[in-house]
Enzyme design. Structure first.
Site, PDB file in Angstrom:
ATOM      1  N   LYS A  13       0.813  -1.217   0.000  1.00  0.00           N
ATOM      2  CA  LYS A  13       0.000   0.000   0.000  1.00  0.00           C
ATOM      3  C   LYS A  13       0.845   1.265   0.000  1.00  0.00           C
ATOM      4  CE  LYS A  13      -0.967  -0.502   4.903  1.00  0.00           C
ATOM      5  NZ  LYS A  13       0.187   0.237   5.425  1.00  0.00           N
ATOM      6  N   ARG A  88      -5.524   3.020  12.398  1.00  0.00           N
ATOM      7  CA  ARG A  88      -5.169   1.630  12.680  1.00  0.00           C
ATOM      8  C   ARG A  88      -6.216   0.961  13.555  1.00  0.00           C
ATOM      9  NH1 ARG A  88       0.222   0.431  11.475  1.00  0.00           N
ATOM     10  NH2 ARG A  88       1.522   2.301  11.430  1.00  0.00           N
TER      11      ARG A  88
END
Ligand SMILES: [Zn+2]
Length: 216
Positions: A13, A88
């Protein structure tokens, strides 16, 4: 284009975020970089973060969230941004959502780069980095011409301390527990777009741009 990129470590990513950021002329914002900058400059948030890092603890959510929100208000992020490695956790995602709502700039999409745990492990554990130029190599997939030496500058390659098997397994477990719930969170909001990322980089790049085609 206001984007979040999700995916296991090793899903690529970061690479895709860099390519899209360059193409769109928007910043790729990684919490690791912002954190290092704050600590280096010694801002109020940096000093707070440092105290945790010196003890080997994670920097708490409110500190990280404040740093990210502040970063998003800088002029270069006006046209859009890519968040790479943030949020996250669900609480971080909620804080981000609230902050973006306040400024009327909701996310356009969340791209999830999907690889198996086995692939993540294989990709990260075989990785070596040049401490001089930052180039990465892989013992199977992208070996240097000469064993353990950088092609560009001849520097001896190193293994990052967080890329040995035990540490990677722990990072994967943390991801499964804390970050995976974000897939559901963003799917519920109609924002999640999955990209099958087991393929080679060029194929994944094509899929990434295809997934963003309808956004402006
Ligand atoms: Zn190098």
């Amino acid at each position: 284009m206001r984007l979040v990129f999700l995916g296991l470590p090793g899903a690529g990513k970061g690479t895709q975020a860099r390519l899209v950021a360059e193409h769109e002329g928007i910043p790729q914002i990684s919490t690791g970089d912002i954190l290092r900058e704050h600590v280096q400059v010694g801002t109020r948030l940096g000093i707070r973060a440092r105290a945790y890092m010196d003890r080997g603890d994670y920097v708490p959510d409110d500190v990280v969230v404040e740093m990210v929100i502040e970063r998003l208000s800088e002029p270069d992020a006006e046209k859009g941004f890519i968040l790479d490695g943030f949020p996250r956790t669900v609480p971080q995602a909620l804080a981000l959502e609230a902050a973006l709502e306040r400024t009327d700039r909701p996310l356009s999409a969340v791209l999830q780069f999907v690889i198996s745990q086995g692939t993540a492990l294989q990709r990260i554990v075989g990785r070596f980095t040049c401490p001089d130029c930052g180039r990465t190599y892989h013992k199977e997939f992208k070996p240097p011409a000469q064993d353990l030496v950088c092609d560009l500058d001849g520097t001896a390659l190193e293994k990052r301390s967080d890329e040995d098997e035990v540490t990677v397994l722990r990072r994967l477990a943390v991801y499964r527990e804390q970050t995976s719930p974000l897939e559901r969170f963003y799917a519920d909001r109609g924002l999640l777009r999955e990209i099958e990322a087991e393929a080679d980089v060029d194929t994944v790049t094509e899929r990434t741009f295809a997934a963003l085609k309808d956004l402006d």
